[in-house]
Design a protein around this motif. Structure first.
Motif, PDB file in Angstrom:
ATOM      1  N   ALA A 147      -0.005  -0.516   9.657  1.00  9.27           N
ATOM      2  CA  ALA A 147      -0.119   0.885   9.232  1.00  9.27           C
ATOM      3  C   ALA A 147       1.093   1.303   8.400  1.00  9.27           C
ATOM      4  O   ALA A 147       0.969   2.057   7.446  1.00  9.27           O
ATOM      5  CB  ALA A 147      -0.244   1.765  10.473  1.00  9.27           C
ATOM      6  N   LEU A 148       2.273   0.799   8.767  1.00  4.47           N
ATOM      7  CA  LEU A 148       3.488   1.204   8.061  1.00  4.47           C
ATOM      8  C   LEU A 148       3.527   0.696   6.622  1.00  4.47           C
ATOM      9  O   LEU A 148       4.266   1.220   5.795  1.00  4.47           O
ATOM     10  CB  LEU A 148       4.725   0.679   8.813  1.00  4.47           C
ATOM     11  N   ALA A 149       2.749  -0.337   6.332  1.00  2.00           N
ATOM     12  CA  ALA A 149       2.722  -0.885   4.970  1.00  2.00           C
ATOM     13  C   ALA A 149       1.659  -0.198   4.125  1.00  2.00           C
ATOM     14  O   ALA A 149       1.500  -0.490   2.941  1.00  2.00           O
ATOM     15  CB  ALA A 149       2.460  -2.387   5.008  1.00  2.00           C
ATOM     16  N   PHE A 150       0.911   0.737   4.763  1.00  2.00           N
ATOM     17  CA  PHE A 150      -0.125   1.510   4.060  1.00  2.00           C
ATOM     18  C   PHE A 150       0.021   2.963   4.484  1.00  2.00           C
ATOM     19  O   PHE A 150       1.115   3.391   4.810  1.00  2.00           O
ATOM     20  CB  PHE A 150      -1.519   0.938   4.387  1.00  2.00           C
ATOM     21  N   ILE A 151      -1.099   3.685   4.506  1.00  2.08           N
ATOM     22  CA  ILE A 151      -1.054   5.063   4.993  1.00  2.08           C
ATOM     23  C   ILE A 151      -1.358   5.067   6.482  1.00  2.08           C
ATOM     24  O   ILE A 151      -0.820   5.829   7.262  1.00  2.08           O
ATOM     25  CB  ILE A 151      -2.107   5.900   4.218  1.00  2.08           C
ATOM     26  N   LEU A 167      -3.008  -6.252  10.022  1.00  2.00           N
ATOM     27  CA  LEU A 167      -3.088  -5.744  11.402  1.00  2.00           C
ATOM     28  C   LEU A 167      -4.360  -4.952  11.662  1.00  2.00           C
ATOM     29  O   LEU A 167      -4.720  -4.726  12.826  1.00  2.00           O
ATOM     30  CB  LEU A 167      -1.874  -4.870  11.739  1.00  2.00           C
ATOM     31  N   SER A 168      -5.055  -4.547  10.615  1.00  2.00           N
ATOM     32  CA  SER A 168      -6.243  -3.712  10.823  1.00  2.00           C
ATOM     33  C   SER A 168      -7.361  -4.464  11.573  1.00  2.00           C
ATOM     34  O   SER A 168      -7.908  -3.928  12.546  1.00  2.00           O
ATOM     35  CB  SER A 168      -6.732  -3.159   9.480  1.00  2.00           C
ATOM     36  N   PRO A 169      -7.720  -5.710  11.191  1.00  2.00           N
ATOM     37  CA  PRO A 169      -8.729  -6.433  11.974  1.00  2.00           C
ATOM     38  C   PRO A 169      -8.295  -6.647  13.425  1.00  2.00           C
ATOM     39  O   PRO A 169      -9.118  -6.601  14.350  1.00  2.00           O
ATOM     40  CB  PRO A 169      -8.823  -7.790  11.254  1.00  2.00           C
ATOM     41  N   ILE A 170      -7.000  -6.819  13.622  1.00  2.83           N
ATOM     42  CA  ILE A 170      -6.468  -7.027  14.982  1.00  2.83           C
ATOM     43  C   ILE A 170      -6.619  -5.733  15.785  1.00  2.83           C
ATOM     44  O   ILE A 170      -7.046  -5.732  16.946  1.00  2.83           O
ATOM     45  CB  ILE A 170      -4.988  -7.498  14.907  1.00  2.83           C
ATOM     46  N   GLY A 188       0.821  -1.205   0.000  1.00  2.00           N
ATOM     47  CA  GLY A 188       0.000   0.000   0.000  1.00  2.00           C
ATOM     48  C   GLY A 188       0.856   1.258   0.000  1.00  2.00           C
ATOM     49  O   GLY A 188       0.639   2.184  -0.800  1.00  2.00           O
ATOM     50  N   ALA A 189       1.841   1.298   0.876  1.00  2.00           N
ATOM     51  CA  ALA A 189       2.707   2.481   0.989  1.00  2.00           C
ATOM     52  C   ALA A 189       3.496   2.694  -0.307  1.00  2.00           C
ATOM     53  O   ALA A 189       3.674   3.833  -0.762  1.00  2.00           O
ATOM     54  CB  ALA A 189       3.651   2.327   2.175  1.00  2.00           C
ATOM     55  N   ILE A 190       3.926   1.591  -0.908  1.00  2.00           N
ATOM     56  CA  ILE A 190       4.668   1.705  -2.179  1.00  2.00           C
ATOM     57  C   ILE A 190       3.746   2.312  -3.252  1.00  2.00           C
ATOM     58  O   ILE A 190       4.154   3.149  -4.047  1.00  2.00           O
ATOM     59  CB  ILE A 190       5.158   0.305  -2.648  1.00  2.00           C
ATOM     60  N   GLY A 191       2.472   1.865  -3.245  1.00  2.00           N
ATOM     61  CA  GLY A 191       1.511   2.379  -4.223  1.00  2.00           C
ATOM     62  C   GLY A 191       1.291   3.878  -4.045  1.00  2.00           C
ATOM     63  O   GLY A 191       1.363   4.648  -5.003  1.00  2.00           O
ATOM     64  N   VAL A 192       1.051   4.293  -2.816  1.00  2.00           N
ATOM     65  CA  VAL A 192       0.811   5.723  -2.565  1.00  2.00           C
ATOM     66  C   VAL A 192       2.062   6.532  -2.936  1.00  2.00           C
ATOM     67  O   VAL A 192       1.964   7.599  -3.569  1.00  2.00           O
ATOM     68  CB  VAL A 192       0.406   5.955  -1.091  1.00  2.00           C
ATOM     69  N   ALA A 193       3.242   6.009  -2.597  1.00  2.00           N
ATOM     70  CA  ALA A 193       4.487   6.710  -2.944  1.00  2.00           C
ATOM     71  C   ALA A 193       4.627   6.803  -4.466  1.00  2.00           C
ATOM     72  O   ALA A 193       5.077   7.831  -4.997  1.00  2.00           O
ATOM     73  CB  ALA A 193       5.683   5.991  -2.335  1.00  2.00           C
ATOM     74  N   GLY A 194       4.231   5.752  -5.178  1.00  2.00           N
ATOM     75  CA  GLY A 194       4.294   5.770  -6.646  1.00  2.00           C
ATOM     76  C   GLY A 194       3.386   6.857  -7.203  1.00  2.00           C
ATOM     77  O   GLY A 194       3.782   7.622  -8.100  1.00  2.00           O
ATOM     78  N   GLY A 195       2.166   6.973  -6.664  1.00  2.61           N
ATOM     79  CA  GLY A 195       1.231   8.017  -7.116  1.00  2.61           C
ATOM     80  C   GLY A 195       1.785   9.410  -6.839  1.00  2.61           C
ATOM     81  O   GLY A 195       1.792  10.284  -7.709  1.00  2.61           O
ATOM     82  N   LEU A 255      -6.496   4.458   2.571  1.00  2.00           N
ATOM     83  CA  LEU A 255      -6.877   4.645   3.970  1.00  2.00           C
ATOM     84  C   LEU A 255      -8.264   4.065   4.247  1.00  2.00           C
ATOM     85  O   LEU A 255      -8.467   3.322   5.220  1.00  2.00           O
ATOM     86  CB  LEU A 255      -6.858   6.143   4.278  1.00  2.00           C
ATOM     87  N   SER A 256      -9.232   4.364   3.363  1.00  2.00           N
ATOM     88  CA  SER A 256     -10.589   3.893   3.661  1.00  2.00           C
ATOM     89  C   SER A 256     -10.678   2.379   3.475  1.00  2.00           C
ATOM     90  O   SER A 256     -11.388   1.708   4.225  1.00  2.00           O
ATOM     91  CB  SER A 256     -11.641   4.659   2.871  1.00  2.00           C
ATOM     92  N   ALA A 257      -9.938   1.813   2.510  1.00  2.00           N
ATOM     93  CA  ALA A 257      -9.956   0.352   2.337  1.00  2.00           C
ATOM     94  C   ALA A 257      -9.385  -0.324   3.585  1.00  2.00           C
ATOM     95  O   ALA A 257      -9.931  -1.319   4.083  1.00  2.00           O
ATOM     96  CB  ALA A 257      -9.160  -0.044   1.097  1.00  2.00           C
ATOM     97  N   SER A 258      -8.290   0.220   4.117  1.00  2.00           N
ATOM     98  CA  SER A 258      -7.666  -0.373   5.309  1.00  2.00           C
ATOM     99  C   SER A 258      -8.647  -0.395   6.480  1.00  2.00           C
ATOM    100  O   SER A 258      -8.746  -1.373   7.215  1.00  2.00           O
ATOM    101  CB  SER A 258      -6.435   0.422   5.743  1.00  2.00           C
TER     102      SER A 258
END
Ligand code: MRU
Length: 364
Positions: free
Chosen positions: A167-171, A177-180, A58-65, A139-142
């Motif tokens: 969170a570190l792998a996304f925004i 880890l989100s369900p947890i 996720g973070a790589i994708g956002v950084a690419g955008g 963010l909303s998908a996570s």
């Protein structure tokens, strides 16, 4: 995510854009130092993706955008032709950084598609707005993944995770880890077994750090210990993230994921993959078509950590001349996966149907 710095709790995202700059948490320094760093232009962003200053699909994708948005701002005074050439080269540079995570390619494509018509000024605005919506979608998908996945977690569950899909792998929030996080917030008792995840130790360094910040009980285990705990009956469920999901449900994720899935099935432990739509690649028929990144042997030959004086240092494990192979990911066949936790709900087998129903059409 909440981060405790010098006794204060701050809310931060993994990365964000400020003017022409990208600001981000330097993940190479964690858990020993929390440092925000700056990427001044798209070339620095490409380098940072490759060197894993930020990582996780996720973070790589956002950084690419945002990298495309930086390139657009860099070229905003050029002619339309010059702008198009500059942007095309920037997209190629960013695409070449890490081949496996689908999010990177989706994000770059979305931003490039936003730039196909209008004046240079209009295109720059359109690209920045698309890069922002990639980040907001992430963010909303996570968050939704957390809400759906939380219902799969019973009070008292002990959950194994591999690598860092937090969170570190996304925004923010993350996938596995989100369900947890949601389960913990809603008062369920959970315990997390964190695979160390050699060679870069994303589990021991990053997942453990995130859980520590949130006050969620956990233990780091060496990668080879997961089978032992599964057989002992100490693990109720496995949740991992994904870097690319093929149309048939085969999943590329951090090296070692496949082994965990096989052992989970052998021990009748549910094995879930948490991933947003951006990680699904419907153009990829099955896992055999996913490119697996092979990284520098140096990552296996040596390790980074703090020395006895508390200074960052590298130690050599093998001899310099030792022959090494270092695949960053492996493919887990769909048959080992109990379900996908996505932003539109839980997808169940047969995946070639449920994935198309959720995210595409059989014809498309
Ligand atoms: O090499 P990394 O740290 O980028 O690999 C990350 C993973 O494999 C994660 O499990 C994956 O990206 C899913 S979470 C976005």
């Amino acid at each position: 995510m909440k981060v405790k710095i010098d006794g204060e709790t701050r809310e931060v995202r993994t990365l964000w854009m400020e003017g022409q700059k990208i600001r981000l948490i330097d993940q190479r320094r964690l858990p020993h130092r929390f440092e925000i760093t700056t990427l001044e232009n798209h070339k620095e962003t490409a380098k940072a993706i490759k060197n894993m200053v930020m990582r996780g699909a996720g973070a790589i994708g956002v950084a690419g955008g945002y990298g495309i948005a930086q390139a657009a701002l860099e070229a905003q005074h050029m002619s339309v032709k010059g702008f198009e050439t500059y942007l095309f080269e920037a997209a190629e540079r960013l695409r070449k950084t890490r081949p496996t995570a689908a999010n990177l390619f989706h994000a770059i494509d979305r931003c490039m598609e936003a730039s196909i018509s209008g004046s240079v000024h209009e295109r720059v605005r359109a690209i920045i707005s698309e890069a922002d919506s990639v980040a907001e979608d992430d963010l909303s998908a996570s968050r939704r993944i957390g809400e759906y996945g939380c219902d799969l977690i019973d009070d008292g569950f002990r959950i194994l995770t591999h690598c860092n899909a937090g969170a570190l792998a996304f925004i923010d929030y993350g996938t596995a880890l989100s369900p947890i996080r949601f389960a913990h917030m809603r008062g369920k008792q959970v315990f997390v077994f964190v695979d160390e995840t050699r060679p870069r130790c994303q589990g021991a360094r990053l997942t453990a750090w995130e859980l520590e910040q949130e006050g969620i009980p956990y233990a780091v285990i060496v990668d080879n210990a997961a089978g032992y705990y599964m057989r002992q009956g100490e693990i109720d469920m496995v949740i991992v993230g994904a870097d690319r999901v093929a149309a048939n449900g085969d999943v590329a994720n951090k090296i070692g994921t496949y082994e965990k899935a096989v052992v989970a099935k052998e021990n009748r432990i549910p094995f879930y993959v948490a991933a947003p739509r951006m990680t699904f690649d419907l153009s990829c028929r099955n896992g055999d078509f996913i490119e697996i990144e092979e990284r520098d042997p140096e990552e296996v030959r040596s390790m980074w950590g703090l020395n006895e004086e508390g200074k960052p240092s590298k130690v050599l494990i093998s001899e310099e001349k030792t022959n090494i192979r270092n695949p960053a990911f492996d493919v887990t066949p769909a048959e080992f996966i109990s379900g996908f936790i996505t932003e539109v709900g839980i997808l169940r087998p047969p995946y070639s149907d449920s994935i198309y129903e959720a995210f595409g059409s059989k014809e498309g």
